[in-house]
Design a protein around this motif. Structure first.
Motif, PDB file in Angstrom:
ATOM      1  N   LYS A 240       0.979  -1.156  -0.010  1.00  0.00           N
ATOM      2  CA  LYS A 240      -0.047  -0.006   0.124  1.00  0.00           C
ATOM      3  C   LYS A 240       0.795   1.300   0.094  1.00  0.00           C
TER       4      LYS A 240
ATOM      5  N   TYR B 181       1.895   1.819  -3.453  1.00  0.00           N
ATOM      6  CA  TYR B 181       0.451   2.337  -4.238  1.00  0.00           C
ATOM      7  C   TYR B 181       0.454   3.749  -3.994  1.00  0.00           C
TER       8      TYR B 181
ATOM      9  N   ASN C 248       1.321   5.325  -7.677  1.00  0.00           N
ATOM     10  CA  ASN C 248       0.047   4.883  -8.417  1.00  0.00           C
ATOM     11  C   ASN C 248       0.000   5.692  -9.618  1.00  0.00           C
TER      12      ASN C 248
END
Ligand code: AMP
Ligand code: MG
Length: 331
Positions: free
Chosen positions: A148, A151, A155
């Motif tokens: 995460k 990300y 992202n």
């Protein structure tokens, strides 16, 4: 994506085709590319915004790949390989001609590491080539210790993250120039310095003044590991908690929302002040440090005051990262 065999195979094919993939290791998540493909390696620098004079660590899965990268493996390097690889150590060795200048920032040396994380090893092995990888964060931000975190930073800039769960060590590898009779520790990290000294007899800590003949680790000059919140780092001493509380109250009084990074056992000593726990010992602090810095931003704290620790075991790496994150603001 999850770390099932099909996904590892897919990630490896992306690397073989000149792409980049983020993947977990026991230290932090890395952003990898084929170490022998210049164009692929350059993508890493662009995506991260990493200065091109900061060389990458090359990740391998076996001794044969080390021999392909290094011109020689001197005695101390052999000892450290046998004792600590796979594991959170990186060895600086003289490179072979084939290793590109994009990876090594033009240095005559190459930094080699064999991660112990099972998924990372399987991934590198499936790639069939060594994988150059720095931490998979935007340059300057805290290193990512979960998929995460990657990300959140990358992202839209990368296509694939191979999820290996939470990193077990949580700080980067110990970087050792293993060429000399007395190896030089260029960066503290996941293998404690005491253990390295025990293995090779004696090791030196890199300090620019004392080691003018040793090429430094270029990455160490940059501000690093920093959340958006200001970071204050406390020296480790008996009055530390009193000092931290006083700083906290002063910041809170002027409207900055502070938070204290501390061990579980210290939480009650801070009364009602906001804290984020970093666990119960130096290894916990290392594992949770970067996630705690990111959590402080997510919860909109304006300042992080981090407790100092002893420099035993992983404490040395924690102190090093916090001094960098604090940009010298030591209280
Ligand atoms: P990172 O990938 O962000 O954890 O940073 C890698 C670290 O290894 C940086 O501090 C680099 O400067 C260091 N490094 C990589 N290659 C070399 C090398 N050939 N010689 C010395 N240090 C290196
Ligand atoms: Mg990094």
């Amino acid at each position: 994506m999850t770390n099932e065999p099909e996904n590892i195979a897919l990630a490896a094919s992306v690397i073989r085709n000149g792409g980049v993939v983020a993947f977990g290791t026991e230290t932090v998540y890395g952003l990898g590319a084929d170490a022998y493909n210049d164009a692929a390696v350059k993508k890493i620098f662009r995506i991260k915004g990493r200065p091109s004079d900061n060389p990458l660590i090359v990740h391998v899965c076996d001794g044969a790949q080390i021999s392909g990268l290094a011109a020689a493996v001197p005695k101390n390097a052999r000892i450290l390989i046998d004792k600590f690889m796979p594991g959170p150590i990186t060895l600086v060795l003289n490179k072979r001609g084939r290793v590109s200048d994009a990876v090594t920032a033009g240095l005559p040396t190459v930094a080699v590491r064999m991660p112990s994380d099972k998924t990372a090893l399987a991934f590198i092995s499936a790639c069939g080539v060594p994988v150059a990888a720095p931490s998979a964060n935007i340059s300057g931000r805290p290193s990512p210790t979960t998929a995460k975190h990657v990300y959140d930073d990358l992202n839209g800039k990368i296509g694939y993250i191979l999820d290996c769960g939470e990193c077990a060590v949580g700080v980067e590898s110990t970087v050792v120039d293993a060429r000399a009779d007395v190896p030089v520790i260029l960066r503290s990290g996941g293998v404690p310095i005491e253990q390295i000294e025990r293995a090779v007899g004696k090791a030196a800590l890199y300090t620019p003044a004392q080691n003018q003949n040793v090429p430094p680790s270029p990455g160490m000059k940059y501000r690093h590991y920093a959340p958006k919140a200001a970071v204050l780092f406390s020296a480790f001493h008996s009055d530390m908690r009193k000092t931290i509380s006083a700083y906290y109250d002063r910041l809170a009084a002027v409207g900055v929302k502070p938070v204290i990074l501390c061990f579980d056992s210290a939480k009650r000593l801070y009364g009602g002040r906001e804290t984020i726990s970093v666990g119960g010992d130096n290894a916990d602090y290392a594992r949770r440090l970067f996630a705690a810095l990111r959590e402080a931003d997510e919860r909109n704290f304006g300042a992080v005051i981090a407790e100092g620790v002893s420099d035993k075991g992983l404490g040395a790496a924690v102190i090093n990262r916090l001094i960098k994150a604090a940009g010298g603001r030591i209280i």
